[in-house]
Design an enzyme around this catalytic site. Structure first.
Site, PDB file in Angstrom:
ATOM      1  CE  LYS A  33      -0.416  -0.116   4.992  1.00  0.00           C
ATOM      2  NZ  LYS A  33      -1.092  -0.703   6.333  1.00  0.00           N
ATOM      3  CE1 TYR A 240      11.750  31.634   0.950  1.00  0.00           C
ATOM      4  CE2 TYR A 240      12.102  29.217   0.757  1.00  0.00           C
ATOM      5  CZ  TYR A 240      11.679  30.432   0.055  1.00  0.00           C
ATOM      6  OH  TYR A 240      11.285  30.234  -0.996  1.00  0.00           O
TER       7      TYR A 240
HETATM    8  C1  LIG Z   1      -0.128  -1.797   6.800  1.00  0.00           C
HETATM    9  C2  LIG Z   1      -0.986  -2.870   7.227  1.00  0.00           C
HETATM   10  C3  LIG Z   1      -0.077  -3.812   7.602  1.00  0.00           C
HETATM   11  C4  LIG Z   1       1.364  -3.950   7.412  1.00  0.00           C
HETATM   12  O1  LIG Z   1       2.063  -3.493   8.720  1.00  0.00           O
HETATM   13  P1  LIG Z   1       3.837  -3.685   8.956  1.00  0.00           P
HETATM   14  O2  LIG Z   1       3.656  -3.067  10.522  1.00  0.00           O
HETATM   15  O3  LIG Z   1       4.112  -2.577   7.998  1.00  0.00           O
HETATM   16  O4  LIG Z   1       4.091  -4.676   8.691  1.00  0.00           O
HETATM   17  C5  LIG Z   1      -0.725  -5.224   7.975  1.00  0.00           C
HETATM   18  N1  LIG Z   1      -2.185  -5.203   8.126  1.00  0.00           N
HETATM   19  C6  LIG Z   1      -2.862  -4.158   7.973  1.00  0.00           C
HETATM   20  C7  LIG Z   1      -4.285  -4.354   7.941  1.00  0.00           C
HETATM   21  C8  LIG Z   1      -2.287  -3.128   7.562  1.00  0.00           C
HETATM   22  O5  LIG Z   1      -2.982  -1.907   7.487  1.00  0.00           O
END
Ligand SMILES: *Cc1c(COP(=O)(O)O)cnc(C)c1O
Length: 330
Positions: A33, A240
């Site tokens: 994601k 800045y």
């Molecule tokens: C993002 C997410 C993960 C992965 O989590 P990590 O800590 O990066 O391993 C797993 N399950 C869900 C539902 C998530 O939203």
């Protein structure tokens, strides 16, 4: 513009370690994601396929369709289908969401075991199963998510116990999964059907010392190119707001990585690279100044260098990196 390098050896090294923990390659579902945590969705999908990953987890339907050529199984965490693919499953995040899915959709049911964010409540299982049947959906799995897998305290174990209770009541033959990276490494008795692994694969997991940790290697580095250099006399103030004023004559160069590219602006004035190169004054939109005359400056090769300065988590540092940055596999 700054650019990103992706270290293939480090990624494969991390996947080897993760596979030892899941005891099977096929039980790893790589979480891709948010542009693969800023690494680049297609770049990481390609590398994952090369190593032998067959499962992926994403947030949206669009992300899922973009990576169908690379995986056998894709789980969408928070979206509904725009078009059908036999490879894609969709998460049901609440009872009332069931009616949003068209007949025949492959779904997995999320259960709230204590994080209180998404999922049906524990006592809604029966009505959820009924509704899923009425709606003509194909239920393939059940999942939950830990809110405290990387924190000390009892919540993690309570959630684990709750998921075990749900599993005992659920229909047989479904896919059950609850582990993110921290949960997978917290215990050595992994026996679920799949683990949803993100940050560990990218090599930037941060666990408290008391929780058994493991050495992983960060995959992503950020490099910036020098745009200009100058020798400034004592008393000169840089950037800045003129917030950095020199106590002695210094060489200062400006590099093409700014907050518009994903450099957290809170690092202004305080960030130092792992090579000891100090930032000079405020981070601008497309650039930032450092006490250096290097042609090419490595801003970081471990996102945790930035997250500790910014008092945030590596996830935020990584996902802040803009999709437009060039990504190169090395
Ligand atoms: C993002 C997410 C993960 C992965 O989590 P990590 O800590 O990066 O391993 C797993 N399950 C869900 C539902 C998530 O939203």
């Amino acid at each position: 513009m700054a650019y990103i390098t992706l270290n293939k050896n480090h990624f494969f090294y991390n996947l080897d370690i993760i596979a030892k923990q899941t005891k099977s390659k096929d039980k790893i579902a790589l979480v891709l994601k948010d542009n693969a945590y800023g690494h680049g969705l297609l770049e990481m999908a390609g590398l994952a396929q090369e190593w032998g990953i067959t499962k992926a987890v994403v947030q949206s339907d669009a992300e899922a369709h973009a990576i169908t050529p690379y995986f056998q199984y894709i789980l969408v965490l928070a979206d509904t289908p725009q078009k059908f693919s036999e490879k894609i499953r969709y998460t049901i995040n609440e009872l009332n969401a069931i009616e949003k899915f068209p007949r025949g959709t492959l779904v997995e049911l999320k259960v709230n075991t204590g994080m209180n964010r998404n999922g049906i409540e524990m006592d809604e299982l029966e009505s959820a199963l009924e509704k899923i049947e009425q709606q003509g959906l194909i239920l393939e799995g059940m999942l939950t998510h830990h809110g405290c897998a990387d924190e000390l305290g009892d919540v993690y174990q309570q959630q684990k116990d709750n998921f075990a209770k749900i599993k005992a009541k659920a229909p047989q033959g479904l896919r059950f999964h609850s582990c993110n990276s921290a949960a997978l490494f917290r215990d050595d008795d992994f026996n679920e059907d799949m683990a949803r692994v993100g940050i560990a694969a990218y090599g930037c997991m941060d666990l408290p010392e008391e929780i058994k940790s493991v050495e992983l290697k960060p995959v992503l580095s950020v490099f910036a190119d020098r745009l200009s250099s100058r020798v400034l006399p004592k008393g000169s103030c840089i950037g800045y707001g003129g917030t950095a004023c020199l106590e002695q004559e210094s060489v200062v160069s400006n590099y093409n990585f700014g907050y518009g590219d994903g450099f957290l602006r809170i690092c202004s004035g305080v960030f130092t690279t792992f090579e000891g190169v100090k930032i000079a004054g405020r981070i601008s939109m497309d650039n930032s100044s450092f006490f250096s005359d290097k042609e090419r400056l490595c801003i970081f090769k471990d996102a945790r260098d930035v997250s500790s300065t910014a008092q945030t988590i590596s996830y935020e540092v990584l996902t802040s990196l803009k999709p437009g940055l060039k990504r190169e596999i090395v």
